[in-house]
Design a protein around this motif. Structure first.
Motif, short mmCIF file in Angstrom:
data_model
loop_
_atom_site.label_atom_id
_atom_site.label_comp_id
_atom_site.label_asym_id
_atom_site.label_seq_id
_atom_site.Cartn_x
_atom_site.Cartn_y
_atom_site.Cartn_z
N GLU A 36 0.82 -1.19 0.00
CA GLU A 36 0.00 0.00 0.00
C GLU A 36 0.86 1.25 0.00
OE1 GLU A 36 -1.33 1.02 4.37
OE2 GLU A 36 -1.86 -1.04 3.90
N ALA A 37 0.27 2.38 -0.33
CA ALA A 37 1.01 3.64 -0.42
C ALA A 37 1.40 4.12 0.97
CB ALA A 37 0.14 4.68 -1.10
N PRO A 38 2.54 4.84 1.07
CA PRO A 38 2.97 5.36 2.36
C PRO A 38 1.93 6.31 2.94
CG PRO A 38 4.72 5.57 0.73
CD PRO A 38 3.47 5.19 0.00
N LYS A 39 1.83 6.31 4.27
CA LYS A 39 0.93 7.24 4.93
C LYS A 39 1.42 7.46 6.35
CE LYS A 39 -2.18 3.57 6.55
NZ LYS A 39 -3.56 3.07 6.59
N LYS A 40 1.17 8.64 6.88
CA LYS A 40 1.50 8.92 8.26
C LYS A 40 0.28 8.58 9.11
CE LYS A 40 3.34 12.49 11.30
NZ LYS A 40 2.54 12.05 12.44
N PRO A 41 0.45 7.82 10.17
CA PRO A 41 -0.71 7.46 10.98
C PRO A 41 -1.33 8.69 11.61
CG PRO A 41 1.32 6.84 12.10
CD PRO A 41 1.70 7.24 10.72
N VAL A 42 -2.64 8.65 11.76
CA VAL A 42 -3.33 9.75 12.40
C VAL A 42 -2.83 9.90 13.83
CG1 VAL A 42 -5.57 10.61 13.14
CG2 VAL A 42 -5.35 9.46 10.93
N LYS A 43 -2.62 8.77 14.50
CA LYS A 43 -2.13 8.79 15.87
C LYS A 43 -1.09 7.70 16.08
CE LYS A 43 -5.87 11.14 18.22
NZ LYS A 43 -6.76 11.18 19.40
N PRO A 242 19.33 7.04 3.75
CA PRO A 242 19.80 8.04 4.72
C PRO A 242 18.67 8.64 5.56
CG PRO A 242 20.91 8.34 2.62
CD PRO A 242 19.86 7.31 2.39
N GLU A 243 17.52 8.91 4.93
CA GLU A 243 16.41 9.53 5.67
C GLU A 243 15.88 8.59 6.74
OE1 GLU A 243 16.54 9.06 2.42
OE2 GLU A 243 16.74 11.06 1.54
N ALA A 244 15.77 7.31 6.43
CA ALA A 244 15.26 6.35 7.41
C ALA A 244 16.28 6.09 8.50
CB ALA A 244 14.87 5.04 6.71
N ALA A 245 17.51 5.85 8.11
CA ALA A 245 18.56 5.57 9.09
C ALA A 245 18.75 6.74 10.04
CB ALA A 245 19.87 5.25 8.37
N ALA A 246 18.52 7.95 9.55
CA ALA A 246 18.72 9.14 10.37
C ALA A 246 17.77 9.18 11.57
CB ALA A 246 18.53 10.40 9.52
N ALA A 247 16.63 8.51 11.45
CA ALA A 247 15.67 8.50 12.56
C ALA A 247 16.28 7.90 13.82
CB ALA A 247 14.42 7.73 12.17
N VAL A 277 7.99 8.60 16.33
CA VAL A 277 6.58 8.94 16.11
C VAL A 277 6.46 10.21 15.27
CG1 VAL A 277 5.78 7.77 18.20
CG2 VAL A 277 6.31 10.22 18.29
N GLU A 278 7.41 11.13 15.39
CA GLU A 278 7.31 12.32 14.56
C GLU A 278 7.61 12.02 13.10
OE1 GLU A 278 9.87 15.48 15.84
OE2 GLU A 278 11.67 14.23 15.86
N ARG A 279 8.14 10.83 12.84
CA ARG A 279 8.37 10.37 11.47
C ARG A 279 7.30 9.37 11.03
NH1 ARG A 279 13.03 12.06 13.59
NH2 ARG A 279 14.69 12.84 12.22
N GLY A 280 6.28 9.20 11.85
CA GLY A 280 5.14 8.39 11.44
C GLY A 280 5.10 6.97 11.93
N VAL A 281 6.01 6.54 12.79
CA VAL A 281 5.95 5.18 13.32
C VAL A 281 4.78 5.09 14.29
CG1 VAL A 281 7.16 3.43 14.70
CG2 VAL A 281 8.42 4.80 13.02
#
Length: 428
Positions: A36-43, A242-247, A277-281
């Protein structure tokens, strides 16, 4: 798929990527299918797991003036009339952001069974492979095609390691970061970077080789296992972006910020939870071990409170400052409480009959305490709350129907929370 072939594929996988654990068997979440397409969780949900069963009578529901209360004193919080233990002064400043449930009531006094109940919402039932609550919520809130895992567990203790995706599949196992047995290693994910000397061109060539091997293997096979292995490589490669590892790179934080959280696994885990969580986990769990205080309860709880207070309060403060507190529910809990009566070793023993949990954020009606225990702390006096009730409340708070069903490994549908669960309406 034979064992020999599996090992060969693992070797090819690691060689192609030029990495080790992150690309191999680091965690079950790598065996995922992306659809599925990427999405940031509502919560998002962050669980602060106090492993061993915390003496909540010394944290959230003190009994001053009673012999069961011990030596600790109450202090006021910013929420009128709501008091907590004196060794949590930083959290007291966030009383308006906290909600205390002082009337938890369960029956499981064994660490293993109680941890299973709190982590799944159910007691063990034959062959049913119950998933962890984190896996269930991550399934509902997360995205399968994000570069970051949907469920991360920091330095989990014994009983947590045994629980993952369950009947939902290894797809929903957590990425485990850190080890209680090796705190000096910190919370780094091993091998996220490429091996020294591997150039961009070499990495590209290796990935092309891997893709060719995978495509030839999958061709002509109608196998979910084959597709899962192929997707695993893709997930591993995406995590190394790099963007993911940076988290996971806490060195990007100011030293002052890191100091405020506390430099141990728990404090830094709380900081990493905020970064994730600020990156959507959608689901992160951080463990603070050491709460099994059969001896010297008060000295040990005082020390543990220093760690808990710094990490928990800094997390709430940081989430609030970044506008993330309403969308992030923080749950601070263990597997049960401890006896109101103090034993001969100045300790407290296991006590599931009356205990407490603390919550923050998530859009809850905070600044209040739910339920009451008797003056001696031995029993719930008002509004008993069960584990399914708590899980149903968490689910509702993040927009999930607690009665939604998932099909189990034995062909029986299992709800997010027990059918008899009643969300705590005063909090929602």
């Amino acid at each position: 798929m034979s064992v020999t072939f599996d090992c060969t594929r693992r070797g090819l996988f690691r060689a192609a990527l030029g990495v080790g654990a992150a690309a191999g068997s680091m965690s079950g979440w790598l065996r995922a299918l992306a659809s599925e397409a990427p999405k940031k969780p509502v919560k998002s949900v962050i669980v602060l797991w106090l492993n061993g069963g915390p003496a909540t009578i010394d944290l959230w529901d003190l009994k001053p003036g009673h012999e069961n209360g011990g030596s600790f004193k109450e202090i006021n919080t910013t929420a009128p009339g709501m008091k907590i233990g004196e060794h949590l002064p930083n959290l007291a400043k966030h009383g308006k952001e906290l909600a205390l449930v002082r009337s938890m009531k369960t029956k499981e006094g064994d660490h293993g069974r109680a941890a299973f109940l709190l982590r799944t919402g159910y007691t063990p039932q034959g062959a049913v492979q119950f998933p962890a609550v984190g896996a269930v919520l991550a399934k509902e809130l997360g995205s399968e095609s994000t570069d970051l895992p949907n469920f991360v567990s920091m330095a989990p203790a014994r009983y947590a390691i045994e629980l993952g995706g369950g009947f939902l599949g290894p797809h929903f196992d957590p990425l485990v970061v850190g080890d209680q047995a090796a705190p000096q290693d910190g919370l780094k994910v091993p091998d996220l970077g490429r091996v020294h000397g591997v150039t961009d061109a070499a990495q590209k060539a290796r990935l092309e080789l891997l893709a060719g091997v995978e495509n030839r293997f999958v061709a002509g096979r109608n196998s979910s296992v084959a597709a899962s292995v192929q997707a695993a490589a893709s997930r591993a490669v995406r995590l190394m972006k790099p963007e993911a590892a940076a988290a996971f790179d806490l060195d990007q934080e100011k030293q002052k910020t890191r100091d405020a959280y506390g430099r141990g696994l728990f404090g830094q885990g709380c900081l990493l939870a905020r970064r994730l969580v600020e990156r959507g986990v959608p689901f992160v769990e951080v463990t603070l071990d050491g709460w099994d205080t059969h001896q010297n309860n008060f000295d040990r709880v005082k020390e543990l409170c220093g760690t808990l207070d710094a990490g928990f309060a800094s997390l709430v403060n940081d989430l609030k400052d970044r506008g993330l507190l309403d969308s992030t529910l923080v749950v601070c809990q263990g597997e049960f409480g401890r006896t109101p009566k103090i034993n001969a070793q100045t300790g407290r023993d296991h006590w599931p009959a009356s205990w407490a949990v603390a919550l923050a954020g998530g859009g809850l009606k905070t600044g209040q305490a739910i339920g009451n225990t008797t003056k001696d702390g031995l029993a719930v006096e008002e509004q008993p709350v069960s584990v399914p009730d708590l899980i149903a409340t968490v689910a509702k708070a993040v927009g999930i129907d607690p009665q939604k069903q998932n099909m189990s490994n034995v062909g029986r549908p299992i709800r997010v929370a027990d059918p008899d669960a009643k969300p705590i309406k005063e909090l929602l």
